[in-house]
Design a protein around this motif. Structure first.
Motif, PDB file in Angstrom:
ATOM      1  N   UNK A  58       2.622   8.395  12.977  1.00  0.00           N
ATOM      2  CA  UNK A  58       2.252   9.626  12.277  1.00  0.00           C
ATOM      3  C   UNK A  58       2.225   9.298  10.786  1.00  0.00           C
ATOM      4  N   UNK A  59       1.120   9.653  10.110  1.00  0.00           N
ATOM      5  CA  UNK A  59       1.019   9.368   8.676  1.00  0.00           C
ATOM      6  C   UNK A  59       1.286  10.643   7.881  1.00  0.00           C
ATOM      7  N   UNK A  60       2.261  10.584   6.976  1.00  0.00           N
ATOM      8  CA  UNK A  60       2.627  11.784   6.202  1.00  0.00           C
ATOM      9  C   UNK A  60       3.480  11.357   5.007  1.00  0.00           C
ATOM     10  N   UNK A  61       3.809  12.338   4.183  1.00  0.00           N
ATOM     11  CA  UNK A  61       4.730  12.063   3.071  1.00  0.00           C
ATOM     12  C   UNK A  61       6.124  11.950   3.684  1.00  0.00           C
ATOM     13  N   UNK A  62       6.494  10.757   4.068  1.00  0.00           N
ATOM     14  CA  UNK A  62       7.704  10.565   4.871  1.00  0.00           C
ATOM     15  C   UNK A  62       8.971  10.795   4.054  1.00  0.00           C
ATOM     16  N   UNK A  63       8.869  10.648   2.735  1.00  0.00           N
ATOM     17  CA  UNK A  63      10.061  10.811   1.892  1.00  0.00           C
ATOM     18  C   UNK A  63       9.959  12.111   1.089  1.00  0.00           C
ATOM     19  N   UNK A  78       3.120   7.330   4.365  1.00  0.00           N
ATOM     20  CA  UNK A  78       3.470   6.185   5.203  1.00  0.00           C
ATOM     21  C   UNK A  78       3.348   6.561   6.678  1.00  0.00           C
ATOM     22  N   UNK A  79       3.427   5.528   7.515  1.00  0.00           N
ATOM     23  CA  UNK A  79       3.367   5.733   8.963  1.00  0.00           C
ATOM     24  C   UNK A  79       4.753   5.606   9.572  1.00  0.00           C
ATOM     25  N   UNK A  80       5.154   6.638  10.290  1.00  0.00           N
ATOM     26  CA  UNK A  80       6.395   6.563  11.049  1.00  0.00           C
ATOM     27  C   UNK A  80       6.061   7.010  12.465  1.00  0.00           C
ATOM     28  N   UNK A 105       0.836  -1.205   0.000  1.00  0.00           N
ATOM     29  CA  UNK A 105       0.000   0.000   0.000  1.00  0.00           C
ATOM     30  C   UNK A 105       0.874   1.258   0.000  1.00  0.00           C
TER      31      UNK A 105
END
Lengths: 337, 306
Positions: free
Chosen positions: A247-252, A242-244, A222
């Motif tokens: 927290x879900x956000x545009x991690x990259x 993604x979740x880090x 996903x």
């Protein structure tokens, strides 16, 4: 002619119609690839066969535009001949320069065609002058395309310490990772830019409408889930949410386009040889729009660098075709990092 | 086959690092790669400190190799590179063509690291002519492709395979750990020190997918080829690399050693390793599949030790 006056506009040609509009709207060079995995946009329905390549070269040369050929993936042991034949073919077609990433292939080209102009592809991952000078000393490369990770000050340091011309990305999709050093796509799908000339390949993408929203998956993984009011872009692996740490956000990276129009006078002043527009996979309409704007901007910046200002109409036109309807200066602007 | 320990890819406390290598000095490893390969902002150990660790390991009978940074951007990165190249004692692992350039110009033998794109025999021969004594296969290469590479391999060139650890998949100028904490890279407060095995990134349905390690992006799953050591030997692999993790590295090394010496069945070792890994295993790349896949024994996942 001083390098300052010779900044070239290098535009993408995914097919013959795109090549023609790029030439007609003021590209100094167009770059293209053959219809196979010898280039980093090995997409179905894209690129040039023998007849269209021949016609493209004829059309461009008749109007004083140079044609560059991207052979910028890494040949594997059992398919080496295909890349070697592509270099031979480029010479036969009268291509003005080949854009290479693989050192072995570069040696083949330099040895067999000493008069063929060689450019180091962005996929060659050269981010410092020692690396660029390596390719210059061993294979006589005349230009290097720099990965989209250096700040403008770092680019200037490179320019000062190499005889090789420097080409920078000015506009289009933004790779967050150093090109040629990203295996995220093969980790998820088995195919990467280095080995197969693709990133997040379309054949691995699945869209599914679910009760929680529209989901995009890459080989089952996903990448994102979109609400009703959200625009769903092409699911490039590094631009998902993604979740880090819960927290879900545009991690990259956000889905965003690189746009360096405002840096043009600085780039010219430091002696950049060429500005590259990304997007061989985009439509002829995109190529037409972007070529037109960048031609005007470059001409304006060359004519009067001190009074140069980004014309709001240019931005409006570019924003219409930008990926994700957002712009960034990327790594050229240090705070992005 | 020889057993090697790769460079530490994470940012650990100074004392932790020294203690780690004290333990490694007593472990059954043949070769140790040392140095900061990921981020030039990390500084708990300077080049002189690394050389001090190198001396100790060499005194303990290990072959020591100094690894250079993978992404070299600034003049100060190049200064560090030159210091490493000119160290005068230890062989260097080149992880950038700039390093290959300096090493070959100085006519020094070197190891061509996993971040030098070596995908065909022509490039491999070139590296050997330039002075490479060993090359590390790109992580995404399969066993079959490696076999093709080694059909006519240059003489006196050793082959090393990254065989255990979270896979280093990508490099960026951007620091994803700083980004997670809404900090600019230039004021990152060295938050990567809080994540001794990387910071796991999951999909929105909770599948562990990647691990953020500053400017490097790794696989969340742990690449583990302990079941493939016989296949490696048959293919012509000379050196097997284990990548350091915050806990149990010496135990992992011992298990690899025992399987390599035929003192322990690979299956048993694999079983024992499930409790020692920071995440579940993967081995797809070796089998020519997506890297994230796992085929060997479908090992059950261990809870994340961090």
């Amino acid at each position: 002619m001083s390098p300052k006056a010779s900044l070239e506009l290098v535009c993408p040609a995914g097919n013959l119609p795109a090549l023609k509009v790029a030439v007609d709207n003021g590209a100094d060079c167009v770059y293209m690839g053959f219809k196979d995995n010898t280039n980093a946009r090995a997409f179905a329905g894209l690129n040039f066969d023998q007849a269209s390549a021949r016609e493209g070269v004829r059309y461009a040369h008749a109007r004083g535009t140079k044609v560059l050929l991207a052979l910028n993936t890494f040949p594997q042991s059992d398919t080496w001949e295909r890349w070697q034949a592509a270099v031979d073919n480029a010479v036969e077609l009268g291509i003005d320069a080949v854009i290479l990433a693989d050192p072995g292939l570069m040696r083949y080209a330099a040895k067999n065609y000493p008069n063929l102009r060689l450019h180091l592809s962005v996929q060659g991952s050269a981010t410092n002058y020692e690396a660029i000078n390596f390719y210059h000393e061993h294979f006589g490369i005349q230009r290097a395309v720099i990965p989209r990770v250096l700040s403008l000050a770092q680019v200037e340091q490179v320019v000062k310490n190499t005889p090789v011309e420097i080409e920078l990305f000015g506009f289009g999709g933004l790779c967050v990772m150093v090109e040629g050093r990203c295996a995220l796509s093969s980790y998820a799908t088995g195919e990467s830019p280095n080995t197969c000339g693709v990133c997040s390949p379309a054949k691995a993408v699945r869209w599914e409408q679910t009760p929680t929203g529209l989901e995009s998956r890459l080989n089952g993984i996903l990448l994102d889930r979109y609400g009703k009011d959200e625009n769903a872009g092409y699911p490039t692996l590094c631009k998902g949410r993604f979740e880090v740490n819960n927290e879900t956000y545009y991690a990259i990276e956000e889905p965003t386009s690189l746009n360096t129009l405002e840096m043009l006078p600085e780039m010219i002043a430091m002696g950049i040889a060429a500005i590259k527009i990304e997007g061989r996979q985009r439509s002829p309409a995109y190529v037409e729009q972007v070529t037109k704007v960048w031609r005007s901007a470059i001409d304006s910046a060359k004519r009067a660098p001190d009074s140069y200002a980004v014309n709001p109409a240019w931005m409006a036109q570019l924003n219409k075709v930008a990926e994700g309807q957002q712009n960034t200066l990327g790594a050229y602007h240090r705070p992005w990092k | 086959m020889k057993l090697a320990l790769g460079p530490i890819l994470y940012y650990w406390e100074r004392e932790t690092t020294f203690n780690f290598y004290d333990e490694i000095a007593a472990s059954p490893v043949d070769t140790v790669y040392l140095g900061e390969t990921v981020c030039s902002r990390r500084h708990t150990l300077r080049t002189e400190d690394w050389i001090e660790v190198a001396d100790k390991l060499a005194a303990a009978g290990k072959e020591v190799i100094l690894s250079s940074q993978a992404l070299i951007e600034s003049e100060s990165d190049l200064k560090t590179l030159r210091r490493i190249v000119d160290n005068g004692k230890f062989m260097v692992e080149a992880n950038d063509m700039g390093a290959v350039h300096r090493l070959s110009a100085a006519r020094l033998p070197f190891v061509s690291g996993p971040h030098i794109n070596t995908y065909n025999p022509q490039t491999l021969s070139l590296l050997a002519e330039l002075g490479a004594k060993r090359w590390v296969m790109p992580v995404e290469m399969s066993r079959v492709a490696l076999g093709h590479m080694l059909r006519d391999r240059p003489s006196n060139l050793e082959t090393e395979v990254f065989a255990y650890g979270r896979l280093p998949l990508a490099f960026s100028a951007r620091c994803f750990t700083a980004r997670h904490h809404n900090l600019p890279k230039d004021d990152c407060q060295f938050r990567c020190m809080d994540y001794v095995n990387g910071l796991t990134l999951k999909t929105r349905e909770g599948q562990p997918f990647l691990a953020l390690n500053g400017t490097q992006t790794q696989s969340a799953s742990v690449y583990n080829l302990i079941g493939e050591l016989d296949a490696m030997r048959e293919t012509g692999v000379d050196v097997v690399r284990v990548s350091p993790q915050a806990f149990f590295t010496a135990k992992i090394l011992r298990l690899f050693r025992e399987v390599m010496d035929n003192r322990l069945p690979a299956q048993t070792a694999n079983q024992q390793m499930t409790k020692l890994m920071p995440d579940q295993a993967c081995d797809g790349y070796w089998h020519g599949r997506p890297g994230i896949e796992q085929s060997y024994l479908q090992a059950s996942s261990a809870e994340n030790a961090a």
